[in-house]
Write a protein that holds these residues in place. Structure first.
Motif, PDB file in Angstrom:
ATOM      1  N   LYS B 111      66.619  36.257  15.510  1.00  0.00           N
ATOM      2  CA  LYS B 111      67.008  35.087  14.698  1.00  0.00           C
ATOM      3  C   LYS B 111      66.629  33.777  15.406  1.00  0.00           C
ATOM      4  N   GLY B 112      66.865  33.747  16.717  1.00  0.00           N
ATOM      5  CA  GLY B 112      66.547  32.545  17.493  1.00  0.00           C
ATOM      6  C   GLY B 112      65.068  32.202  17.424  1.00  0.00           C
ATOM      7  N   ILE B 113      64.237  33.256  17.466  1.00  0.00           N
ATOM      8  CA  ILE B 113      62.777  33.035  17.414  1.00  0.00           C
ATOM      9  C   ILE B 113      62.397  32.478  16.036  1.00  0.00           C
ATOM     10  N   VAL B 114      63.007  33.069  14.985  1.00  0.00           N
ATOM     11  CA  VAL B 114      62.705  32.597  13.614  1.00  0.00           C
ATOM     12  C   VAL B 114      63.067  31.110  13.487  1.00  0.00           C
ATOM     13  N   ILE B 115      64.224  30.733  14.033  1.00  0.00           N
ATOM     14  CA  ILE B 115      64.657  29.325  13.954  1.00  0.00           C
ATOM     15  C   ILE B 115      63.671  28.431  14.715  1.00  0.00           C
ATOM     16  N   SER B 116      63.252  28.897  15.912  1.00  0.00           N
ATOM     17  CA  SER B 116      62.296  28.102  16.701  1.00  0.00           C
ATOM     18  C   SER B 116      60.974  27.938  15.964  1.00  0.00           C
ATOM     19  N   VAL B 117      60.518  29.041  15.327  1.00  0.00           N
ATOM     20  CA  VAL B 117      59.244  28.979  14.582  1.00  0.00           C
ATOM     21  C   VAL B 117      59.363  27.985  13.417  1.00  0.00           C
ATOM     22  N   LEU B 118      60.479  28.073  12.689  1.00  0.00           N
ATOM     23  CA  LEU B 118      60.681  27.155  11.548  1.00  0.00           C
ATOM     24  C   LEU B 118      60.694  25.700  12.028  1.00  0.00           C
ATOM     25  N   ASN B 119      61.408  25.464  13.127  1.00  0.00           N
ATOM     26  CA  ASN B 119      61.489  24.094  13.650  1.00  0.00           C
ATOM     27  C   ASN B 119      60.122  23.604  14.108  1.00  0.00           C
ATOM     28  N   THR B 120      59.346  24.499  14.737  1.00  0.00           N
ATOM     29  CA  THR B 120      57.999  24.127  15.190  1.00  0.00           C
ATOM     30  C   THR B 120      57.105  23.821  13.996  1.00  0.00           C
ATOM     31  N   PHE B 121      57.203  24.665  12.957  1.00  0.00           N
ATOM     32  CA  PHE B 121      56.339  24.497  11.783  1.00  0.00           C
ATOM     33  C   PHE B 121      56.695  23.257  10.951  1.00  0.00           C
ATOM     34  N   MET B 122      57.864  22.680  11.230  1.00  0.00           N
ATOM     35  CA  MET B 122      58.220  21.436  10.529  1.00  0.00           C
ATOM     36  C   MET B 122      57.214  20.339  10.848  1.00  0.00           C
ATOM     37  N   GLY B 123      56.652  20.422  12.049  1.00  0.00           N
ATOM     38  CA  GLY B 123      55.715  19.385  12.460  1.00  0.00           C
ATOM     39  C   GLY B 123      54.272  19.852  12.451  1.00  0.00           C
ATOM     40  N   LEU B 124      53.968  20.835  11.599  1.00  0.00           N
ATOM     41  CA  LEU B 124      52.588  21.347  11.535  1.00  0.00           C
ATOM     42  C   LEU B 124      51.595  20.231  11.204  1.00  0.00           C
ATOM     43  N   PRO B 125      50.458  20.135  11.954  1.00  0.00           N
ATOM     44  CA  PRO B 125      49.471  19.112  11.597  1.00  0.00           C
ATOM     45  C   PRO B 125      48.797  19.482  10.266  1.00  0.00           C
ATOM     46  N   PRO B 126      48.835  18.594   9.280  1.00  0.00           N
ATOM     47  CA  PRO B 126      48.255  18.917   7.970  1.00  0.00           C
ATOM     48  C   PRO B 126      46.790  19.367   8.047  1.00  0.00           C
ATOM     49  N   VAL B 127      46.021  18.770   8.946  1.00  0.00           N
ATOM     50  CA  VAL B 127      44.598  19.174   9.022  1.00  0.00           C
ATOM     51  C   VAL B 127      44.466  20.624   9.479  1.00  0.00           C
ATOM     52  N   ALA B 128      45.357  21.045  10.377  1.00  0.00           N
ATOM     53  CA  ALA B 128      45.316  22.437  10.839  1.00  0.00           C
ATOM     54  C   ALA B 128      45.655  23.377   9.696  1.00  0.00           C
ATOM     55  N   VAL B 129      46.649  22.995   8.879  1.00  0.00           N
ATOM     56  CA  VAL B 129      47.010  23.810   7.707  1.00  0.00           C
ATOM     57  C   VAL B 129      45.843  23.845   6.729  1.00  0.00           C
ATOM     58  N   GLY B 130      45.235  22.683   6.525  1.00  0.00           N
ATOM     59  CA  GLY B 130      44.074  22.599   5.629  1.00  0.00           C
ATOM     60  C   GLY B 130      42.951  23.506   6.100  1.00  0.00           C
ATOM     61  N   LEU B 131      42.680  23.471   7.384  1.00  0.00           N
ATOM     62  CA  LEU B 131      41.612  24.284   7.959  1.00  0.00           C
ATOM     63  C   LEU B 131      41.920  25.774   7.777  1.00  0.00           C
ATOM     64  N   PHE B 132      43.181  26.139   8.018  1.00  0.00           N
ATOM     65  CA  PHE B 132      43.600  27.541   7.881  1.00  0.00           C
ATOM     66  C   PHE B 132      43.350  28.035   6.452  1.00  0.00           C
ATOM     67  N   PHE B 133      43.788  27.231   5.478  1.00  0.00           N
ATOM     68  CA  PHE B 133      43.623  27.662   4.089  1.00  0.00           C
ATOM     69  C   PHE B 133      42.164  27.561   3.630  1.00  0.00           C
ATOM     70  N   TYR B 134      41.426  26.645   4.241  1.00  0.00           N
ATOM     71  CA  TYR B 134      40.000  26.561   3.934  1.00  0.00           C
ATOM     72  C   TYR B 134      39.326  27.874   4.328  1.00  0.00           C
ATOM     73  N   LEU B 135      39.624  28.330   5.563  1.00  0.00           N
ATOM     74  CA  LEU B 135      39.028  29.582   6.046  1.00  0.00           C
ATOM     75  C   LEU B 135      39.487  30.770   5.194  1.00  0.00           C
ATOM     76  N   LEU B 136      40.733  30.682   4.718  1.00  0.00           N
ATOM     77  CA  LEU B 136      41.291  31.770   3.907  1.00  0.00           C
ATOM     78  C   LEU B 136      40.638  31.821   2.521  1.00  0.00           C
ATOM     79  N   PHE B 137      40.421  30.647   1.931  1.00  0.00           N
ATOM     80  CA  PHE B 137      39.925  30.593   0.551  1.00  0.00           C
ATOM     81  C   PHE B 137      38.413  30.409   0.446  1.00  0.00           C
ATOM     82  N   SER B 138      37.752  30.163   1.572  1.00  0.00           N
ATOM     83  CA  SER B 138      36.299  29.948   1.493  1.00  0.00           C
ATOM     84  C   SER B 138      35.617  31.248   1.041  1.00  0.00           C
TER      85      SER B 138
END
Lengths: 241, 285
Positions: B111-138
């Motif tokens: 549970k602690g790890i899940v909370i840490s991951v959620l808290n970390t992902f709150m500050g995800l850089p939008p360009v990194a998310v964009g790049l991830f989905f670009y690679l996924l959908f390309s």
């Protein structure tokens, strides 16, 4: 009608026994007061007897006549527990009272009828649309009691229902408890620190000391002669704990 | 403007006169030397400021005019932005609120790890998310067969991924902060485990609403992810933030500023709503 009995109940918190081998059969329709010093296990006994918490050893059984009732949600809906500092929902008095009725799927007419009667009993009719969190301590306790008795349970567990209340609120709550005995006659199992209240209300008294039921008896007999030295010292105020 | 300039010239003339004559009793319009100096500096500063800001102010005025002229292009961009971010918010709420509620109420391994991951992902850089989905959908990516790259669907998915951790993490905090007594009380009143979970969520409603509003605030102003997966196609995937970036590059500040004003107004409304919701939560309903 529902009856509860405890057989060899033990409960440990952090390796320390809070309840130790407690056995008792509560009779239906009577008022029981559980007395004892702080930390003697009164609240734990009530929580375990109401199935809110499982025991570490022993078991709690519920009977209806001669048949044993399985512990499930239908059983849970036949009894209720009121905490010493009740948690109220952040909504109106009306919605607090109707919560238990709504989750049981009662008709709107039935709900309205029951709520009106209970609000008159606890003298909160004028607060019906007020947010429950804005009520005074006494009113909160009365609301918690109303929320429980509106469900017409067969067993009511009251954990120090008048702790830290003013005399006026104590009188109202005691009147409600007496009224229940005359009315639907549920079994009432309440813990209290108030010896006079225990004398006023109880049919039977249980004395709990360090997690063990040390003495029990009818209220009249118990306060005259509990038959136990610790209980005697406790009720006469000579026990230093 | 002309009067101000005239006033400034007069002051400069006075200063020059004073330096030539070198006298200390010289007054200008009946004012003492020190106050004249202050006035001169203030006016000079204002003049320079107005001169420098002239273009911006002019563009600003035109941008306001554009908004009130109900320009079709402007409003179609605003509508598309709200559609995409609104859809993403619905997706993020449908995923994030239950995740937050489960993490807040259940005990489980990691549970602690899940909370840490959620808290970390709150500050995800939008360009990194964009790049991830670009690679996924390309076209060559694992989800390339869906053919949704450079479409509003891809933008909604990317924004959902950005908002979901915010909604989930803040919902978790909201649910975890609900008094444990609520759960016990619901149980003693005969609630099933599902009804108890529902009651806890209802009790945390104001904080959960605040979490959803915070999620919206994050995605409505986001540009990196949607630019990468949406491609900024005119009339199809061009939203407020990507338009602002493009029009600024082109030097068309009027449209960019107009959209900027709308964006800031939306952010302001979101923040006022957030403030009000939190206020209601404190006072009770």
């Amino acid at each position: 009608m529902l009856k509860v009995s405890l057989s060899g109940i033990s409960k440990k918190y952090n390796g320390r026994y809070v309840l130790k081998d407690c056995s008792y059969a509560f009779e239906q329709g009577k008022i029981y007061t559980v007395i004892g010093p702080n930390g003697s296990g009164k609240s734990t006994l009530l929580r375990i007897a109401s199935s809110l918490e499982p025991p570490d050893e022993g078991h709690v059984t519920y009977h209806d006549g001669s048949s044993t009732i399985e512990n499930n949600i239908m059983l849970m809906r036949r009894m209720t527990l009121v905490f010493p500092t009740p948690t109220l929902f952040n909504t109106t008095v009306f919605k607090n009272i109707t919560y238990g009725l709504r989750i049981r799927g009662l008709s709107r007419n039935d709900v309205a009828h029951r709520v009106e009667r209970v609000l008159m009993d606890v003298r909160l009719m004028d607060k019906i649309n007020q947010n429950a969190l804005t009520l005074s301590t006494g009113e909160r306790q009365r609301l918690a009691l109303a929320r429980a008795i509106v469900l017409e349970p067969e067993i009511i567990f009251l954990d120090e229902p008048t702790a830290s209340l003013d005399p006026h609120s104590v009188v109202i709550i005691e009147d409600i408890i007496r009224g229940l005995k005359k009315g639907s006659q549920p079994t009432i199992i309440m813990s209290t620190h108030n010896m006079f209240q225990a004398q006023r209300l109880a049919d039977r008294v249980l004395f709990l000391y360090e997690g063990t039921i040390e003495a029990d008896g009818s209220a009249a007999e118990f306060f005259d002669n509990p038959g136990d030295d610790k209980a005697w010292r406790f009720i006469t105020g000579k026990m230093v704990y | 403007m002309l009067n101000l300039f005239q006033h400034l010239i007069n002051l400069m003339y006075y200063k020059t006169l004073k330096r030539v004559q070198g006298d200390s009793f010289c007054v200008y319009h009946g004012k003492r030397d020190a106050s004249v100096k202050t006035e001169f500096l203030s006016l000079a500063f204002l003049f320079v400021l107005l001169y420098v800001m002239h273009d911006i102010l002019k563009s600003f005025a035109e941008a306001v005019g554009l908004i009130f002229s109900f320009n079709r292009e402007l409003y179609s961009i605003i509508l598309l932005s709200l559609k995409i971010s609104g859809s993403a918010l619905i997706g993020a709420s449908l995923l994030g609120v239950p995740i937050g509620a489960i993490v807040g109420m259940k005990r489980f391994f990691g549970k602690g790890i899940v909370i840490s991951v959620l808290n970390t992902f709150m500050g995800l850089p939008p360009v990194a998310v964009g790049l991830f989905f670009y690679l996924l959908f390309s076209r060559r990516g694992p989800l390339g067969f869906l053919g949704i790259l450079y479409s509003p669907s891809a933008m909604v998915i990317a924004q959902t991924a950005l908002a979901m951790p915010i909604v989930a993490a803040l919902s978790h905090s909201a649910v975890a902060s609900v008094d444990k007594g609520i759960r016990h009380t619901a149980a003693t009143l005969g609630a099933t485990p599902f009804q108890t979970v529902k009651k806890v969520i209802v009790e945390a409603r104001y904080s959960i609403m605040a979490a959803v509003i915070a999620g919206f605030g994050r995605i409505i102003a986001e540009v990196g992810a949607i630019l990468i997966v949406g491609g900024n196609i005119d009339g199809y995937t061009r939203v407020m933030t990507t338009t602002i970036a493009l029009e600024t590059d082109k030097g068309n500040f009027v449209l960019a500023l107009g959209l900027g004003i709308v964006l800031v107004t939306i952010s302001l409304i979101v923040n006022i709503a957030l403030h009000r919701v939190q206020g209601i939560g404190v006072q009770g309903d």
